[in-house]
Design a protein around this motif. Structure first.
Motif, PDB file in Angstrom:
ATOM      1  N   ARG A   1     117.875  57.434 100.808  1.00  0.00           N
ATOM      2  CA  ARG A   1     116.667  57.353 101.766  1.00  0.00           C
ATOM      3  C   ARG A   1     116.037  55.848 102.378  1.00  0.00           C
ATOM      4  N   LEU A   2     116.267  55.529 101.351  1.00  0.00           N
ATOM      5  CA  LEU A   2     115.655  54.181 101.294  1.00  0.00           C
ATOM      6  C   LEU A   2     116.624  53.036 101.933  1.00  0.00           C
ATOM      7  N   GLY A   3     117.775  53.396 101.329  1.00  0.00           N
ATOM      8  CA  GLY A   3     118.922  52.311 102.147  1.00  0.00           C
ATOM      9  C   GLY A   3     118.867  52.607 103.822  1.00  0.00           C
ATOM     10  N   ARG A   4     118.661  54.175 104.015  1.00  0.00           N
ATOM     11  CA  ARG A   4     119.112  53.882 105.455  1.00  0.00           C
ATOM     12  C   ARG A   4     117.984  53.819 105.898  1.00  0.00           C
ATOM     13  N   ARG A   5     116.878  53.276 105.504  1.00  0.00           N
ATOM     14  CA  ARG A   5     115.872  52.854 106.126  1.00  0.00           C
ATOM     15  C   ARG A   5     116.058  51.166 106.508  1.00  0.00           C
ATOM     16  N   TYR A   6     116.374  50.943 105.159  1.00  0.00           N
ATOM     17  CA  TYR A   6     116.823  49.500 105.577  1.00  0.00           C
ATOM     18  C   TYR A   6     118.282  48.939 106.389  1.00  0.00           C
ATOM     19  N   GLY A   7     119.170  49.746 107.292  1.00  0.00           N
ATOM     20  CA  GLY A   7     120.040  50.312 107.869  1.00  0.00           C
ATOM     21  C   GLY A   7     121.404  49.925 106.899  1.00  0.00           C
ATOM     22  N   THR A   8     121.528  50.399 105.510  1.00  0.00           N
ATOM     23  CA  THR A   8     122.677  50.501 105.186  1.00  0.00           C
ATOM     24  C   THR A   8     123.114  51.378 104.405  1.00  0.00           C
ATOM     25  N   ASP A   9     122.732  52.738 106.054  1.00  0.00           N
ATOM     26  CA  ASP A   9     123.933  53.539 106.254  1.00  0.00           C
ATOM     27  C   ASP A   9     123.820  54.751 104.975  1.00  0.00           C
ATOM     28  N   ASN A  10     124.909  54.858 104.030  1.00  0.00           N
ATOM     29  CA  ASN A  10     124.686  55.723 103.046  1.00  0.00           C
ATOM     30  C   ASN A  10     124.733  54.873 101.853  1.00  0.00           C
ATOM     31  N   ALA A  11     124.465  53.472 101.936  1.00  0.00           N
ATOM     32  CA  ALA A  11     124.337  52.981 100.446  1.00  0.00           C
ATOM     33  C   ALA A  11     122.563  53.398 100.033  1.00  0.00           C
ATOM     34  N   ALA A  12     122.898  52.902  98.615  1.00  0.00           N
ATOM     35  CA  ALA A  12     121.165  53.654  97.895  1.00  0.00           C
ATOM     36  C   ALA A  12     120.866  51.467  98.173  1.00  0.00           C
TER      37      ALA A  12
END
Length: 495
Positions: A66-77
């Motif tokens: 979810r943190l990754g999605r906030r930084y625009g990394t799709d489903n990557a952590a």
């Protein structure tokens, strides 16, 4: 109201437990003593101590994705993140799963619980409220509910002889990292023992290597700093500042030291600044009383740690005994205006690296960490270096000031953590789970005590609570096959 599960501590472990409890149909409540969610994960530790990423699954991995999605990394952590981003993810959990979180709820220090035989019936809070549940979980860093329930625990360092370990107890030979530079004079007047020792320096280590003691590894705050002028407030000299408290720093500089805390970068020109080198953010030797201290005493200890670190920043930026080049290196850094706005931009969460540790029928020790002793009932995995920060400063045999207690031993790979390590002895309590202050030796805890692992263990503990409630049995009697099946269904990484 009688809850299915009462969780004391809105740490990352407590919140993961609450999410899992809701998923399994339990009515749970989270009682958080402070006004902020997430403990250390939202309190400044944005450079995640993860070890082997493959050992992290379930809700723990969900948090980092979810943190990754906030930084625009799709489903990557995302393993590097800002405190406010972590707080936003925890709030997202609360909203999405409808978690019942009560802030400012701290155990009554005089009469904290009602117990019926080995079963907790209710817990009482300072606010005057009581909370009743069929199951309870201590997800705090201190183990206060565990202690109130009459559960056995340890503090300090066991001797190596207790569990047949190598890296427990006093450690002078292994304390080579985060060490003071060679040749630092320990006396107020250099070369004059009659002048007395500098603040925080003991005359000796207190015993041979491997001998146990009551000391605990140092605490600090994980500092979120920024060099962005549009989002920065500088740290002023704190009230009570005494340059004598930084004499070891000045003498370390004289011996050639030039690094005093890390500037590990996280997004948006911020850092997770942690302890580094021999004189740094760790306030060595100033936390021994914390595990058993009263709330007021803990507040004083925390304030002293904050004063130490604010003073460290100010000293490195302004003091004339610090070389101009070093002052210039640290000069751009201040506190971000968009972090910790309710607490003056300083984290409210002290890094409590260890406090109380439960002593159950099963105690994780270095033999389990090194895979010498098998664990047949895994509820998660640890994988981080076996890591204790320094515990004290003392005068070496050569007559210099040295640090003692820093042990950092790399592992061959992930290791299983036993279910029995999070449940008390059955005669002591049958409806309590302890996923944070779990049953482990000092040095084994040094590897286990990582935020991703705490979330894993919190989720597994909630699963066990659900199974115990369904079967109406003590937590000690939960069927491991059923527990394992549910954990695997939830994506936990058990091997």
């Amino acid at each position: 109201m009688i809850y299915d599960l009462v969780i004391y501590g809105g740490t990352s472990a407590g919140l993961a437990a609450a999410v899992q409890a809701g998923r399994l149909g339990l009515r749970a409540v989270v009682l958080e003593p402070s006004a902020r969610l997430g403990g250390l994960s939202s309190g400044g530790l944005g450079d995640t101590d993860f070890g082997d990423k493959g050992a992290i699954g379930g809700l723990s991995l969900d948090f980092y994705r979810r943190l990754g999605r906030r930084y625009g990394t799709d489903n990557a952590a995302a393993w590097l993140f800002e405190p406010k981003a972590a707080l936003a993810v925890f709030r997202e959990w609360v909203e999405e799963y409808g978690l019942d979180v009560r802030f400012g709820e701290r155990l009554d220090p005089i009469d904290p619980l009602v117990k019926q035989g080995p079963r907790i019936a209710a817990i009482r809070m300072e606010s005057g409220r009581s909370f009743s549940g069929r199951m309870y979980m201590d997800a705090g860093y201190e183990g206060d509910l565990m202690k109130a329930a009459g559960v056995s625990y340890a503090t300090g360092r066991e001797s190596n002889s207790v569990y047949g370990e190598t890296y427990n107890g006093i450690q002078t030979a292994n304390a080579v990292k985060n060490q003071l530079p060679h040749g630092v004079d320990p006396y107020v007047v250099k070369g004059d023992p009659s002048s007395g020792l500098l603040p925080g320096v003991n005359p000796d280590a207190g015993g041979p290597d491997g001998q146990g003691d009551a000391r605990i590894q140092a605490y600090c705050y994980r500092m979120c700093l920024t060099d962005d002028p549009a989002n920065r407030v500088f740290v002023e000299r704190p009230d009570g500042y005494d340059e004598r408290d930084y004499e070891l720093l000045f003498r370390a500089i004289e011996q050639g030291e030039r690094i005093f805390f890390k500037l590990n970068k996280v997004p948006n020109r911020k850092t997770d600044s942690n302890n580094d080198k021999g004189f740094s953010t760790d306030y060595i030797g100033c936390n021994y009383d914390y595990p058993e201290a009263s709330y007021a005493e803990r507040d004083l200890i925390a304030a002293a740690h904050e004063r130490h670190q604010r003073g460290l920043i100010w000293t490195l930026q302004h003091h004339l005994r610090v070389p101009e080049s070093l002052r210039a290196f640290y000069a751009p850094w201040g506190l971000p205006l968009d972090e910790f706005e309710e607490t003056g931009h300083w984290s409210p969460q002290l890094y409590i690296r260890e406090a109380r540790r439960m002593v159950g029928d099963f105690v994780m020790n270095e033999h389990h960490i090194f895979l010498r002793s098998p664990v047949a009932d895994a509820i998660g995995q640890g994988s981080y270096t076996m890591d204790s920060h320094n515990v004290q400063r003392h005068v070496s045999a050569e007559g210099f000031a040295v640090n003692e207690g820093d042990v950092q031993i790399k592992l061959q790979g992930p290791y299983p953590i036993s279910y029995r390590a999070i449940v008390p002895k059955e005669e002591e309590c049958v409806n309590l789970l302890v996923p944070v202050c779990l049953s482990a030796s000092h040095i084994a805890y040094g590897s286990i005590r990582m935020e991703p692992v705490f979330m894993v263990l919190g989720q597994s503990a909630a699963t066990a609570a659900a199974l115990a409630l369904e079967a109406d049995i003590p937590v000690q009697a939960v069927d491991y096959a059923a527990l394992r099946a549910q954990m695997l269904c939830d994506g936990q990484a058990l091997a």
